[in-house]
Design a protein around this motif. Structure first.
Motif, PDB file in Angstrom:
ATOM      1  N   LYS A   1       0.827  -1.206   0.000  1.00 22.33           N
ATOM      2  CA  LYS A   1       0.000   0.000   0.000  1.00 22.33           C
ATOM      3  C   LYS A   1       0.864   1.260   0.000  1.00 22.33           C
TER       4      LYS A   1
ATOM      5  N   SER B   1       2.391   1.760  -3.644  1.00 22.28           N
ATOM      6  CA  SER B   1       1.430   2.302  -4.619  1.00 22.28           C
ATOM      7  C   SER B   1       0.844   3.631  -4.147  1.00 22.28           C
ATOM      8  N   GLY B   2       0.603   3.742  -2.843  1.00 18.77           N
ATOM      9  CA  GLY B   2      -0.052   4.945  -2.328  1.00 18.77           C
ATOM     10  C   GLY B   2       0.802   6.185  -2.425  1.00 18.77           C
TER      11      GLY B   2
ATOM     12  N   GLU C   1       0.537   7.569  -5.872  1.00 20.18           N
ATOM     13  CA  GLU C   1      -0.731   8.285  -6.051  1.00 20.18           C
ATOM     14  C   GLU C   1      -0.690   9.646  -5.370  1.00 20.18           C
TER      15      GLU C   1
ATOM     16  N   ILE D   1      -0.364   6.168   5.461  1.00 16.95           N
ATOM     17  CA  ILE D   1      -0.760   4.992   4.693  1.00 16.95           C
ATOM     18  C   ILE D   1      -0.569   3.724   5.532  1.00 16.95           C
TER      19      ILE D   1
END
Length: 386
Positions: A211, A214-215, A218, A278
């Motif tokens: 997470k 990828s987070g 983003e 996150i």
């Protein structure tokens, strides 16, 4: 010396420089271990009459020419190789398994030697200082040499780096930021171990790490100004002990690249807040460390103009390319620019068959670029003395 005679004299020893380059290429040395390379360079410089200082910044070599009391125009070239197995099949391929000049520092070194050989005979107002720097690939050598006083007395400094995207016989000029700032990011994700059949009883650090990976990408696209590019790449991940046990710890290591220096300075806090948020959303804890490695290369306007004008005189306007975008690669020449104004240009090395990228095992630059580099830099040093 008239320009035409100067250029002819540079042409007269171009084969000598190519021979020297091939020897250096066949005997590469890693960052901070450039002992034999330094001995070779030092001997060459002493033979042509340079005032040579050895062991500057550990294995670095410095040669001064011309007057001592009016300041120096500097040229920095680097001389370390990379931990790469060469795959070029050249007759002068690396003789050292797993080490290769895959970034063109062997060409840079010989350009420095060529400039030294021609500059020693010129009667210039300022002295010339040629700096043969170790450990560029680990972004340490510039700071080592600065700490040893190499910038004392410098008025301005020039730098060069080979560029496979440009044809041999051309150079690239870039206003402002040429390269990015670089930092190192380490993240430790802490979860709670449990049986793989009952994941709800633990906190899966691998899931949390995925997470985070990828987070954070983003978050870059939604929380940062897209006009100030930031690249975050995780190059290493380690975690887990068995296929059926939730990992309680995962370590991530990556790099940050950014051209906006103020944004770069703020990245540590930004990364810590977002990565920790996150991880918490997964029930995990994150310990974030951000280390600044090197600032961006930011070319001085006036010195960059001298490089451009000199290149046009030597190569013609059509062979001087205005680069529109900075590279997100890093270059510790930037450390010198924190001490003294200067500029770096890109030297075309792509031949008839093209050229593999930097840091490639097949990197094979066109050696004619050495002569081009010597001419452009010599003309620029002369102009900076006017």
């Amino acid at each position: 010396m008239e320009r035409d005679k100067l250029l002819k004299k540079i042409d007269s020893f171009k084969d000598e420089l190519i021979t020297m380059r091939r020897h250096i290429h066949a005997h590469p040395e890693l960052s901070g271990l450039e002992n034999q390379t330094a001995i070779l360079i030092s001997g060459y410089l002493k033979n042509i009459g340079g005032r040579v200082t050895e062991s500057v910044g550990r294995t670095g070599v410095v040669a001064d020419f011309g007057p001592k009391d009016k300041g120096f125009i500097g040229l920095r070239v680097d001389m370390d190789a990379l931990p790469i197995y060469e795959n070029t099949n050249l007759s002068f391929s690396s003789k050292i398994d797993g080490i290769m000049h895959a970034c063109g520092h062997d060409l840079h070194t010989c350009i420095g030697l060529g400039v030294a050989k021609i500059i020693k005979d010129l009667n210039l107002k300022f002295g010339t200082r040629i700096i043969f720097q170790p450990a560029e690939e680990i972004a340490s050598g510039a700071r080592w040499m600065i700490d040893d006083g190499v910038t004392i007395g410098l008025k301005q400094i020039l730098g060069v780096h080979v560029f496979p995207d440009l044809l041999v016989g051309t150079i690239g000029i870039k206003e402002g930021s040429l390269t990015a700032a670089a930092g190192e990011l380490t993240v430790e994700i802490l979860g709670k171990s449990a049986h793989g059949a009952r994941p709800h009883e633990g906190v899966d650090a691998i899931w949390a790490a995925s997470k985070v990976i990828s987070g954070i990408q983003e978050a870059i696209t939604r929380k940062l100004d897209p006009l100030d590019p930031v690249v975050i790449t995780f190059g290493k991940i380690n975690g887990g002990n068995a296929y059926n046990i939730l990992s309680e710890k995962v370590n991530l290591t990556g790099t940050i690249r950014c051209t906006n220096l103020q944004l770069f300075r703020d990245m540590g806090d930004w990364l810590n807040f977002n990565i920790s948020s996150i991880a918490r959303s997964c029930g995990a804890e994150a310990k974030v460390k951000f280390r600044e490695i090197v600032p961006p290369v930011n070319n001085d306007y006036e010195i960059n103009k001298v490089l451009r004008d000199s290149s046009i005189r030597i190569l013609g306007h059509e062979n001087v390319i205005e680069l529109q975008k900075p590279s997100l690669g890093a270059e510790d020449f930037a450390e010198f620019l924190n001490e003294v104004p200067g500029a770096m240009f890109r030297l075309g090395v792509s031949g008839e068959k093209g050229c593999a990228p930097l840091h490639s095992s097949k990197f094979d630059p066109d050696e004619r670029a050495i002569n081009v580099g010597v001419k452009v830099i010599t003309e620029s040093i002369v102009k900076l003395n006017n």
